[in-house]
Motif scaffolding. Structure first.
Motif, short mmCIF file in Angstrom:
data_model
loop_
_atom_site.label_atom_id
_atom_site.label_comp_id
_atom_site.label_asym_id
_atom_site.label_seq_id
_atom_site.Cartn_x
_atom_site.Cartn_y
_atom_site.Cartn_z
N VAL A 104 0.85 -1.20 0.00
CA VAL A 104 0.00 0.00 0.00
C VAL A 104 0.88 1.24 0.00
CG1 VAL A 104 -1.66 1.36 1.34
CG2 VAL A 104 -2.03 -1.09 1.06
N LYS A 105 1.93 1.24 0.85
CA LYS A 105 2.86 2.39 0.91
C LYS A 105 3.51 2.61 -0.45
CE LYS A 105 4.12 1.97 5.78
NZ LYS A 105 5.16 1.55 6.70
N ALA A 106 3.95 1.51 -1.08
CA ALA A 106 4.61 1.62 -2.38
C ALA A 106 3.64 2.17 -3.43
CB ALA A 106 5.16 0.26 -2.81
N ALA A 107 2.39 1.71 -3.39
CA ALA A 107 1.38 2.18 -4.36
C ALA A 107 1.09 3.66 -4.14
CB ALA A 107 0.11 1.35 -4.23
N LEU A 108 0.96 4.08 -2.88
CA LEU A 108 0.70 5.49 -2.58
C LEU A 108 1.86 6.37 -3.04
CD1 LEU A 108 -0.93 5.16 0.96
CD2 LEU A 108 -2.06 5.90 -1.15
N LYS A 109 3.07 5.87 -2.87
CA LYS A 109 4.26 6.62 -3.31
C LYS A 109 4.25 6.75 -4.84
CE LYS A 109 9.17 6.83 -2.27
NZ LYS A 109 10.30 6.17 -1.62
N LYS A 110 3.90 5.67 -5.51
CA LYS A 110 3.83 5.67 -6.98
C LYS A 110 2.76 6.62 -7.48
CE LYS A 110 3.92 2.21 -10.66
NZ LYS A 110 3.70 0.79 -10.97
N MET A 111 1.65 6.75 -6.72
CA MET A 111 0.55 7.64 -7.11
C MET A 111 0.97 9.11 -7.14
SD MET A 111 -2.83 6.21 -5.22
CE MET A 111 -3.59 4.67 -5.68
N GLN A 112 1.95 9.46 -6.33
CA GLN A 112 2.43 10.85 -6.29
C GLN A 112 3.08 11.25 -7.60
OE1 GLN A 112 4.93 10.84 -2.81
NE2 GLN A 112 3.19 11.09 -1.41
N THR A 113 3.57 10.27 -8.36
CA THR A 113 4.23 10.58 -9.62
C THR A 113 3.28 10.47 -10.82
OG1 THR A 113 4.95 8.29 -9.92
CG2 THR A 113 6.45 9.77 -8.73
N LEU A 114 2.05 10.01 -10.59
CA LEU A 114 1.10 9.83 -11.70
C LEU A 114 0.45 11.13 -12.08
CD1 LEU A 114 -0.66 6.49 -10.64
CD2 LEU A 114 1.13 6.78 -12.34
#
Length: 193
Positions: A183-193
């Motif tokens: 979940v943390k990794a996905a949330l971090k990735k969302m910041q770059t989308l």
């Protein structure tokens, strides 16, 4: 809660099946899509995924051969004004894949083919489900198992209010780890989308 029934077919009709499970016969309502998928005859064994609806005056069982259809049914009955009968009517009219295309293209005319759904209801249902068709097709086309960590991550992100298309991009290529880490990794990735 009853989540599945396995037993012998006692009665088989287009809108309902009665299953005899260890001496008890359960009445299970089914869509025409599910009925057409049931190849077993009266007296033969059958397993159905169950959606158990509990009300003040009744407990009603709805059965599905396909988990995608069960998932769609459970999503539909969460929409204000769509009860189990309307949801079953929708599932009797369209397969989950066809329905996903109708939602994606916002096809009000096709929705009105469902008995009991007028233009207002059709429009409201399509608005409520916008973006959900992506989730339906992606989760099941990607083969996301319901008990997998990835499925848990998708559910967590949905509960945070993220849309299906964003979740799909954020979870694509995630390494399998603990759910919290994913979940943390996905949330971090969302910041770059």
């Amino acid at each position: 809660m009853i989540i599945a029934l396995e037993g012998e077919i006692f009665i088989k009709e287009p809108t309902r099946v009665a299953l005899k499970c260890t001496g008890v016969v359960y009445e299970v309502f089914v869509s025409l899509q599910t009925f057409n998928q049931i190849k077993a005859k009266v007296g033969e064994k059958l397993t159905l995924h169950i959606s158990h609806i509990i009300r003040e005056d009744a407990q009603i069982l709805f059965g599905f051969v396909d988990l995608m259809e069960k998932s769609l049914f459970e999503r539909l009955i969460k929409i204000n004004g769509v009860g189990p009968k309307v949801a079953i009517a929708i599932l009797s009219t369209f397969s989950p894949q066809t329905f996903a295309k109708i939602v994606e293209s916002n096809d009000v005319k096709s929705m009105q083919r469902v008995p009991g759904i007028g233009p207002k209801s059709a429009g409201r249902i399509l608005v409520e489900l916008s973006g959900w068709s992506l989730e339906l097709t992606q989760n099941h086309n990607m083969g996301v198992a319901e008990d997998s960590n990835l499925h848990q991550v998708i559910l967590a992100l949905e509960s945070l209010g993220y849309k299906s298309d964003v979740i799909h991009k954020a979870t694509k290529g995630l390494e399998n780890a603990e759910v919290g880490e994913m979940v943390k990794a996905a949330l971090k990735k969302m910041q770059t989308l």
